[in-house]
Design a protein around this motif. Structure first.
Motif, PDB file in Angstrom:
ATOM      1  N   LYS A 183       0.831  -1.205   0.000  1.00  0.00           N
ATOM      2  CA  LYS A 183       0.000   0.000   0.000  1.00  0.00           C
ATOM      3  C   LYS A 183       0.866   1.256   0.000  1.00  0.00           C
ATOM      4  CE  LYS A 183      -4.100   1.893   2.294  1.00  0.00           C
ATOM      5  NZ  LYS A 183      -5.111   1.658   3.363  1.00  0.00           N
ATOM      6  N   THR A 314      -4.707  -3.999   5.192  1.00  0.00           N
ATOM      7  CA  THR A 314      -3.648  -3.007   4.994  1.00  0.00           C
ATOM      8  C   THR A 314      -2.285  -3.672   4.863  1.00  0.00           C
ATOM      9  OG1 THR A 314      -4.869  -1.305   6.221  1.00  0.00           O
ATOM     10  CG2 THR A 314      -2.493  -0.997   6.003  1.00  0.00           C
ATOM     11  N   ASP A 378     -12.380  -0.887   0.530  1.00  0.00           N
ATOM     12  CA  ASP A 378     -11.495   0.238   0.806  1.00  0.00           C
ATOM     13  C   ASP A 378     -12.044   1.029   1.985  1.00  0.00           C
ATOM     14  OD1 ASP A 378      -9.834  -0.434  -1.287  1.00  0.00           O
ATOM     15  OD2 ASP A 378     -10.864   0.866  -2.726  1.00  0.00           O
TER      16      ASP A 378
END
Length: 473
Positions: A183, A314, A378
């Protein structure tokens, strides 16, 4: 009778989890609504060029929306510790504040922009002063660190390269990207986005922060179309794809990881380490490099191990265990929680109770010890844009009775549950349309599961107004 803490417990938050003020006490990062607007519309105030020295004054209390970020909160962790253990005294490691040397629980905020080494140096000084200042009868105490996300790297740098290991009884990391997270690679190379909108000004600010580079994967995460061996981020070829400072920052961050790993390998008596990590949630795993750019993917890469582990939404699960301890099953503790919810996991209290001498025999190992729901969603979205949601049942099969429902609620409204259509044997998919900008809680519930009556999970969703953000397409 409730147990007492035998050691000083230190909570080290993740990136974005500390409240930051200027030297004249003007807030720059906290949970208040006006900071949401400031972070979104005036991001330069968080830049290291404009504000090189911000003062950490506390931890964010709850998972909340700050600018375009959904940030962690730590009140649930603190409440859990104070309710579970007897007579807990809390102190905050705030620069310039007198220390309570009898505290059992120390909250350690830090300027998360400036990186691991800067925060670890402050942590080392803080703990050394506290332990050396104790009454002689209490000097048998050591430290147990509970560190979330980036905070785990801060703690490991203190324990390894800075020599803090003799002062520490145990380290509990919660979703720490010991091996990095793709990420961060996406943000640094492609820019921060919310839906299709790119936030150029905020991206420029994030590219100043050493901490974001230190979250880059330290494993070969970037595949190439010609089939040649995959690359680590700092090995990417220079060119138009990368911002000028990217390779410099990536190489410096990789060196930080190497220093930590080398120092831990050399420790004669390292502290106990338990890596608590989430599994089963769709998480960016790797990237593919092509002439058109860098494409991030949640699918498992053929060159990476444990393809079924996924992550906490994440941090990939394969990244949440330190490289030099990867084969030691005793350090792993998989849980069904998503990244921001990990500090509130009951696992933390179970582990702290073990170290208090009242063992609950916390089970370590790879999979969670019960069925759980994985999410693919998300944590930020633009108002007026449908939000895709995917749900996967892990740890047990579903049957024809299994149903999944979900809802988006706020602090003031709780709408009815909505059915989520089935898309596979153990998967469900749908889209939601939030009614407007704000902070929502996504609740997901599965019923009719053969081995249990119901399962629940959730996530905090920040919905943003694109015009208020000044976002660019």
């Amino acid at each position: 009778m409730r147990p007492r803490l035998r050691h000083l417990v230190v909570v080290v938050p993740g990136i974005g989890g500390s409240v930051l003020h200027t030297a004249d006490r003007a807030a720059r990062w906290d949970e208040h609504r006006r900071r949401f607007v400031a972070a979104a519309t005036r991001p330069h105030r968080l830049g290291l060029d404009a504000q090189p020295d911000l003062v950490p004054v506390g931890l964010l209390p709850d998972i909340t929306l700050v600018g375009p970020f959904v940030t962690p909160g730590y009140d649930a962790l603190v409440r859990g510790i104070t309710r579970h253990f007897d007579g807990v005294r809390i102190d905050v490691a705030r620069p310039g504040k007198p220390r309570d040397l009898q505290a059992d629980l120390l909250l350690f905020p830090y300027d998360f922009r400036r990186g691991v080494q800067h925060a670890a140096a402050r942590l080392a000084a803080e703990i050394a002063d506290r332990l050396s200042g104790e009454h002689p009868s209490a000097r048998h105490r050591r430290v147990i660190v509970v560190a979330h996300s980036l905070g785990g790297l801060v703690a490991r740098h203190w324990l390894g390269p800075l020599g803090g290991a003799p002062q520490c009884a145990a380290l509990i990391t919660l979703g720490t990207p010991h091996r990095g997270a793709p990420k961060a690679l996406d943000v640094l190379v492609n820019g921060l986005k919310v839906g299709p909108k790119r936030l150029s000004r905020l991206t420029d600010v994030l590219r100043q922060w050493p901490s974001v580079y230190e979250l880059l994967p330290r494993y070969p995460a970037v595949g190439r179309p010609d089939g040649t061996p995959p690359l680590r981020p700092h090995e990417l070829p220079a060119g138009d794809l990368l911002a000028p400072a990217f390779l410099t920052g990536a190489k410096a961050a990789f060196a930080v990881h190497q220093d930590i790993e080398a120092a831990w390998t050399d420790l004669d008596r390292p502290p106990d380490l338990t890596a608590v990590f989430g599994r089963g949630h769709a998480t960016l795993q790797h990237a593919l490099l092509s002439p058109g750019g860098l494409t991030l993917a949640k699918t498992s890469a053929p060159w990476l191990p444990n393809p079924s582990w996924l992550g906490d939404g994440t941090v990939p699960a394969i990244s949440a265990v330190p490289l030099e301890l990867g084969e030691d099953l005793r350090v792993r503790r998989a849980v069904p929680d998503r990244h921001l919810a990990l500090p509130a996991s009951a696992t933390v209290l179970a582990l702290l109770t073990e170290y208090a001498g009242d063992s609950l025999t916390a089970v370590r190992g790879d999979p969670p010890d019960r069925p759980w729901l994985g999410l693919d969603v998300d944590d930020t979205a633009l108002s007026g844009t449908p939000v895709p949601v995917g749900v996967t049942l892990h740890g047990t099969p579903a049957d024809e009775r299994t149903r999944v429902r979900l809802r988006l609620r706020t602090a003031d409204t709780t709408p009815p549950w909505q059915p989520c259509p089935r898309s596979g044997d153990t998967t469900w998919q749908t889209t939601l349309l939030p009614p407007g900008p704000g902070t929502y809680t996504l609740d997901v519930m599965a019923t009719g599961i053969p081995v249990t009556s119901r399962l629940r999970t959730g996530e905090v969703l920040g919905v943003l107004d694109a015009e208020a953000l000044g976002a660019e397409s």
